[in-house]
Design an enzyme around this catalytic site. Sequence first.
Site, PDB file in Angstrom:
ATOM      1  N   LYS A 179       0.844  -1.202   0.000  1.00 13.04           N
ATOM      2  CA  LYS A 179       0.000   0.000   0.000  1.00 13.04           C
ATOM      3  C   LYS A 179       0.876   1.247   0.000  1.00 13.04           C
ATOM      4  O   LYS A 179       1.917   1.275   0.666  1.00 13.04           O
ATOM      5  CB  LYS A 179      -0.909  -0.027   1.239  1.00 13.04           C
ATOM      6  CG  LYS A 179      -1.991   1.055   1.246  1.00 13.04           C
ATOM      7  CD  LYS A 179      -2.903   0.900   2.469  1.00 13.04           C
ATOM      8  CE  LYS A 179      -4.007   1.955   2.498  1.00 13.04           C
ATOM      9  NZ  LYS A 179      -4.884   1.805   3.672  1.00 13.04           N
ATOM     10  N   SER A 234      -9.911   1.873   2.709  1.00  9.94           N
ATOM     11  CA  SER A 234      -8.993   2.621   1.882  1.00  9.94           C
ATOM     12  C   SER A 234      -7.950   1.762   1.151  1.00  9.94           C
ATOM     13  O   SER A 234      -7.358   2.217   0.185  1.00  9.94           O
ATOM     14  CB  SER A 234      -8.259   3.654   2.740  1.00  9.94           C
ATOM     15  OG  SER A 234      -7.405   3.018   3.666  1.00  9.94           O
ATOM     16  N   SER A 263     -10.176  -0.533   6.835  1.00  9.61           N
ATOM     17  CA  SER A 263      -9.526  -0.333   5.535  1.00  9.61           C
ATOM     18  C   SER A 263      -8.821  -1.545   4.944  1.00  9.61           C
ATOM     19  O   SER A 263      -8.432  -1.506   3.779  1.00  9.61           O
ATOM     20  CB  SER A 263      -8.534   0.821   5.623  1.00  9.61           C
ATOM     21  OG  SER A 263      -9.217   2.042   5.608  1.00  9.61           O
TER      22      SER A 263
END
Lengths: 486, 89
Positions: A79, A154, A178
Amino acid sequence: MELFERTASELSSMLRNKECSSVEITESVYNRIEKVEDKVNSYITLCKDSAIEKAKEVDNAIAEGKDLSALAGIPIAVKDNISTKGIKTTCASKMLENYIPPFNATVVDKINAADMVITGKVNMDEFAMGSSTENSYFKKTRNPHDTDRVPGGSSGGSAAAVAAGEAIVSLGSDTGGSIRQPSSYCGVIGLKPTYSSVSRYGLVAFASSLDQIGPIGRSVEDVAMLYSAICGGDKMDATSKMREYPDFKANLSSDVSGLKIGIPAEYYGEGIDDSVKTAVMNAVRELEKNGAIVKDISLPSTEYAIKAYYIISSAEASSNLARFDGVKYGFRAKDYTTLVDMYEKTRSEGFGDEVKRRIMLGTFVLSSGYYDAYYKKAKLLQQKIKQEFNDTFNDVDVIITPTAPAKAFEIGENSDNPLKMYAADVCTVPVNIAGLPGLNVPCGSDNGMPIGLQIIGKEFSEQKLFNTAYAYEKTMGNLCKIPSLD
Amino acid sequence: MDIDIKYIAKLSRISINPEDEAKFEKNMQEIVDMVNGMPEISDELILDKNNAMTLREDVAETGKFTREELMKNAPEVQAGCLLVPKTVE
């Protein structure tokens, strides 16, 4: 079957048996990326050259008979809020568009030490604020199961990349859901670990008391293996716990006889789609058939968790994001007069709307005269929610709930309505508020879109979560099917 | 509860375009209304001693980064220093 479709544990034994090389696996993943990336948009940055180089190193080491970790040579996507030395780490924000960290996050040092192959940095909601990955400054990631729908957020890029076969496993971060919510939307397995079990050093901070980095994969074994590789105390993160962690994969057991599963009524009420309730309860029945004991329980403060979450997380965000001022690194506005003018223009042009809203909410709840009414009340509520969970774990071993109220929504459906967007996290935020581990496991579908269940346990009970999921996986077979995307 | 959006934006060091003000005000009002209505809890906040942070010794470590490496991401550098607008008249 192509190599990119296989799990990390399958590939790991194939590497050891010399049935394939790490370069072949890595190339298979990049071929897949080439084929589907324009449909899925998982990645912000690809690092093919360094990945192939790393894969070659691993192949040489295997040829020399060196003793490598089980994850050596396995491609992983990271990420874009996790710092990678020499590789851009943008947080999907204009603010950090050109930021290249001079250091690695501890988890990145750990996956490097395990000789994993980093394929690239994946998309997310800006600064991890959002539930659809639509808040990225760069691009909108699409759900591999229906490209008109969001992947969740997210960590939308982390979940979509694994679901689409553009990575074998990935790392995400979870502050209010997330990792779990996008894993649910994309039909993959994702763990939000116990707070303090994974070092946050090098994770760009959103809400420091809630943030945790965690693994995403297509099998329980893979997620257990990757969690083993990244967990552990770290002197660079004072909130991380120095303790012994078991070998989670070696200890996997599908024996759930006598396991007490709590079903909290509050997570199955209004606002949760019937298709979701049915899929989750069908999975619970499967576990029951395998000997688990199902008990109805109650967690009465659940309805307030989302309020406490937005107050605490935004308060911390307003403080953490004060560092983005255009002075030491990141974006700086072009035309300004005074220092304050430079701060204001830099932040106004560098942050997107959702980040601005969270900073302003945090500033408001901490501002003079409002602290007791908001922040203090939210912290008291957090204490109560924690207590309710702890009391419940005297009676049950794990709790099973839906991960998200419904299947993935359409791109643009909730963009203009922050409150509707926030509701997507209603089942996941209580777990962060209480600091507990939560695991998303795919358990069915609604018109082809994946549905996920969430297994919650007490602090440091990840093994129990994995074992429960493993039992379900053993009963049902492969839970994560890669869509063709043709 | 009415939100003074201009004041909150100023505290946040964010300036909002006049044409966006109404939208932000509406959004913020709705969000603040959502977080309102928490129950009254009479308990005191208790510090959890089992979850105390483990602080490391306060010893300086050097040699991890060079000055140049750390300045590489700076928007403006002059003579090895970060450049900002004049702060003292």
